[in-house]
Design a protein around this motif. Structure first.
Motif, short mmCIF file in Angstrom:
data_model
loop_
_atom_site.label_atom_id
_atom_site.label_comp_id
_atom_site.label_asym_id
_atom_site.label_seq_id
_atom_site.Cartn_x
_atom_site.Cartn_y
_atom_site.Cartn_z
N ARG A 317 0.83 -1.21 0.00
CA ARG A 317 0.00 0.00 0.00
C ARG A 317 0.86 1.26 0.00
N SER A 318 1.97 1.22 0.73
CA SER A 318 2.86 2.37 0.77
C SER A 318 3.45 2.67 -0.60
N VAL A 319 3.86 1.64 -1.31
CA VAL A 319 4.42 1.84 -2.66
C VAL A 319 3.33 2.37 -3.59
N ARG A 320 2.15 1.81 -3.48
CA ARG A 320 1.06 2.23 -4.38
C ARG A 320 0.61 3.66 -4.10
N ARG A 321 0.55 4.04 -2.84
CA ARG A 321 0.06 5.38 -2.48
C ARG A 321 1.18 6.40 -2.31
N ARG A 322 2.43 5.92 -2.30
CA ARG A 322 3.60 6.78 -2.18
C ARG A 322 3.58 7.60 -0.89
N ARG A 323 3.31 6.92 0.20
CA ARG A 323 3.32 7.58 1.50
C ARG A 323 3.54 6.54 2.60
N THR A 324 3.81 7.02 3.79
CA THR A 324 3.99 6.14 4.94
C THR A 324 2.64 5.60 5.41
N ILE A 325 2.63 4.33 5.76
CA ILE A 325 1.41 3.67 6.22
C ILE A 325 1.50 3.44 7.72
N GLU A 326 0.46 3.85 8.43
CA GLU A 326 0.36 3.59 9.86
C GLU A 326 -0.25 2.20 10.08
N LEU A 327 0.39 1.43 10.92
CA LEU A 327 -0.11 0.09 11.25
C LEU A 327 -0.89 0.14 12.55
N HIS A 328 -2.04 -0.49 12.53
CA HIS A 328 -2.87 -0.58 13.74
C HIS A 328 -3.16 -2.06 13.98
N PHE A 329 -2.42 -2.64 14.89
CA PHE A 329 -2.57 -4.07 15.15
C PHE A 329 -3.69 -4.29 16.14
N GLU A 330 -4.70 -5.06 15.73
CA GLU A 330 -5.81 -5.39 16.61
C GLU A 330 -5.98 -6.90 16.63
N PRO A 331 -6.24 -7.47 17.80
CA PRO A 331 -6.43 -8.93 17.86
C PRO A 331 -7.69 -9.35 17.13
N MET A 332 -7.58 -10.46 16.38
CA MET A 332 -8.72 -11.00 15.67
C MET A 332 -9.49 -11.95 16.58
N SER A 333 -10.82 -11.80 16.63
CA SER A 333 -11.65 -12.71 17.40
C SER A 333 -13.06 -12.63 16.86
N GLU A 334 -13.85 -13.67 17.14
CA GLU A 334 -15.24 -13.65 16.69
C GLU A 334 -15.99 -12.51 17.36
N ARG A 335 -15.66 -12.22 18.61
CA ARG A 335 -16.33 -11.14 19.32
C ARG A 335 -16.03 -9.79 18.66
N ALA A 336 -14.76 -9.57 18.28
CA ALA A 336 -14.39 -8.32 17.65
C ALA A 336 -15.07 -8.17 16.29
N ILE A 337 -15.13 -9.28 15.53
CA ILE A 337 -15.79 -9.22 14.24
C ILE A 337 -17.29 -8.94 14.41
N PHE A 338 -17.90 -9.56 15.42
CA PHE A 338 -19.33 -9.33 15.69
C PHE A 338 -19.57 -7.84 16.00
N LYS A 339 -18.73 -7.26 16.84
CA LYS A 339 -18.90 -5.85 17.19
C LYS A 339 -18.73 -4.96 15.97
N THR A 340 -17.74 -5.26 15.13
CA THR A 340 -17.51 -4.46 13.94
C THR A 340 -18.71 -4.52 12.99
N GLN A 341 -19.21 -5.73 12.77
CA GLN A 341 -20.36 -5.88 11.88
C GLN A 341 -21.60 -5.17 12.44
N MET A 342 -21.83 -5.32 13.73
CA MET A 342 -23.00 -4.68 14.34
C MET A 342 -22.89 -3.16 14.30
N THR A 343 -21.68 -2.64 14.46
CA THR A 343 -21.50 -1.19 14.38
C THR A 343 -21.85 -0.68 12.99
N ALA A 344 -21.36 -1.39 11.97
CA ALA A 344 -21.65 -0.97 10.60
C ALA A 344 -23.15 -1.05 10.30
#
Length: 409
Positions: A317-344
């Motif tokens: 993505r950095s090469v394609r967009r020609r800029r620095t990319i910020e990484l945001h590491f978040e743990p993957m879990s069914e609960r996290a996915i459920f919350k994300t889907q419900m928020t959307a």
């Protein structure tokens, strides 16, 4: 400990050789003959049971863990099914496996707490360990930067190297600066003379708050492959080199030289895997510290591998967009996915309810409707939102995260 082999990656050869010597009671008992490359790993081995399909490993009572590596579709499918069955996995990562597989296995781990243990060779090599100790003990002073330069053999000068080659080497290297210096969260990638056939050189710069800058570069060069890491501090300089494609690092400073040994590294890795497995099997940890250790044993290393895959994706993505990319590491879990889907879904329903309310008010003011029709329109407008709010009671029924599972044991 009894291992089975579902792998055709040559990087697993030192592990296989170490198991063949049956040191510390660890031995290879089963192997899946899935590709000709897998047969090469098994050359000269004795007292081994060969099976034709990975499904045979699921029903065997004589297997404690499975070594998995390679890109064959049956190997990748077997990895997911073996993890689902709760059988511990010693995993040999490749960049072509992709972040999707890493995420899928993360969800399986979150579901059943199976041990997923990726093999990072440098973490058990004596040369690399000596460099880490020199940095952590302050022998080099304040670290100013890390610079890793490496080459890939090419036939003639100017021959491009493929992006898949670059990603393959980057995956194995990108964990090293994190392991040595800290958790970098900014990635900047640059490709030189990139075409559809490949590229001449690629560099990756890692940065993070309070961390020394880390530079990684790769290019093609006639002759043997070269690999060299330079760590410069205000009190001195240390280097870490590797011969060709061997998994043996050499630490050098003004005062000392330490060489790693491939077989010793394999034995140390197997010993660390066995220790992680024993921690992960603690049913009722005696103290909070042991609970934390068990949780780290189950998921920490796999989380580090996921970060490596995410860093490669961020580099693209950095090469394609020609800029620095910020990484945001978040743990993957069914609960996290459920919350994300419900928020959307919740945001979409709020917008839709607002628009439908305007439509309802417009219709009610322009067209005289009987009472039952108005009630029906109100149900259509607000019904979906009410159902969504009622659906929130499903949240406590979703599977808890890994940390919650551990804390309740």
């Amino acid at each position: 400990m009894r291992f089975a082999l579902l792998c055709d990656d040559p990087l697993a050869l030192p592990i296989v050789e170490s198991l063949n010597s049956q040191v510390d009671g660890q031995r290879l008992t089963h192997a899946v003959r899935i590709t000709p490359e897998a047969d090469l790993l098994l050359h000269g081995l004795t007292d081994l049971r060969f099976v034709e399909h990975w499904e045979d490993l699921l029903v065997s009572k004589e297997i404690d863990a499975v070594i998995i590596g390679g890109m064959h579709p049956k190997i990748l499918e077997g990895a997911k099914q073996i993890a689902t069955a709760g059988i511990p996995i010693l995993f040999i990562p490749q960049s072509e496996q992709g972040s999707t597989l890493a995420y899928e296995l993360s969800l399986i781990h979150d579901d059943n707490q199976v041990l997923l243990w990726p093999l990072f060779w440098h973490r058990f090599d004596q040369g690399a360990l000596r460099l880490k100790r020199a940095m952590s003990d302050g022998e080099l002073g304040q670290i100013q930067f890390l610079q890793l330069q490496r080459t890939i053999p090419i036939l003639t000068p100017g021959t491009p190297i493929s992006q898949s080659q670059v990603d393959g080497e980057l995956l194995h290297d990108i964990d090293l600066p994190r392991w040595l210096a800290g958790d970098y969260d900014q990635v900047t990638g640059l490709r030189t003379a990139a075409t559809s056939e490949g590229l001449q050189m690629q560099s990756v710069v890692l940065a993070g708050r309070g961390l020394p800058e880390s530079n990684w570069s790769i290019s093609g060069s006639p002759g043997l492959a070269e690999w060299k890491l330079i760590v410069r501090g205000d009190l001195g300089v240390a280097t870490l080199t590797r011969d060709g494609n061997s998994r043996r690092w050499i630490f050098e400073s003004k005062q000392e030289r330490v060489e790693g040994d491939r077989q010793q590294t394999a034995r140390e890795a197997l010993s660390a895997f066995a220790h992680s497995l024993s921690l992960s099997r603690e049913a009722v940890p005696a103290t909070s510290s042991s609970a934390s250790s068990a949780n780290v044993a189950r998921g920490s290393l796999w989380g580090d591998l996921v970060k490596c895959f995410e860093t490669i994706d961020a580099t693209h993505r950095s090469v394609r967009r020609r800029r620095t990319i910020e990484l945001h590491f978040e743990p993957m879990s069914e609960r996290a996915i459920f919350k994300t889907q419900m928020t959307a879904i919740g945001c979409a329903l709020l917008v839709a309810t607002f628009l439908l309310t305007l439509v309802y008010l417009g219709i009610a003011s322009l067209i005289p409707l009987p009472g039952y029709a108005l009630i029906g329109l109100r149900a259509l407008v607000f019904g979906p939102l009410v159902l969504f709010l009622l659906a929130q009671i499903l949240l406590p029924l979703t599977r808890p995260s890994s940390a919650e599972k551990t804390s309740t044991r």
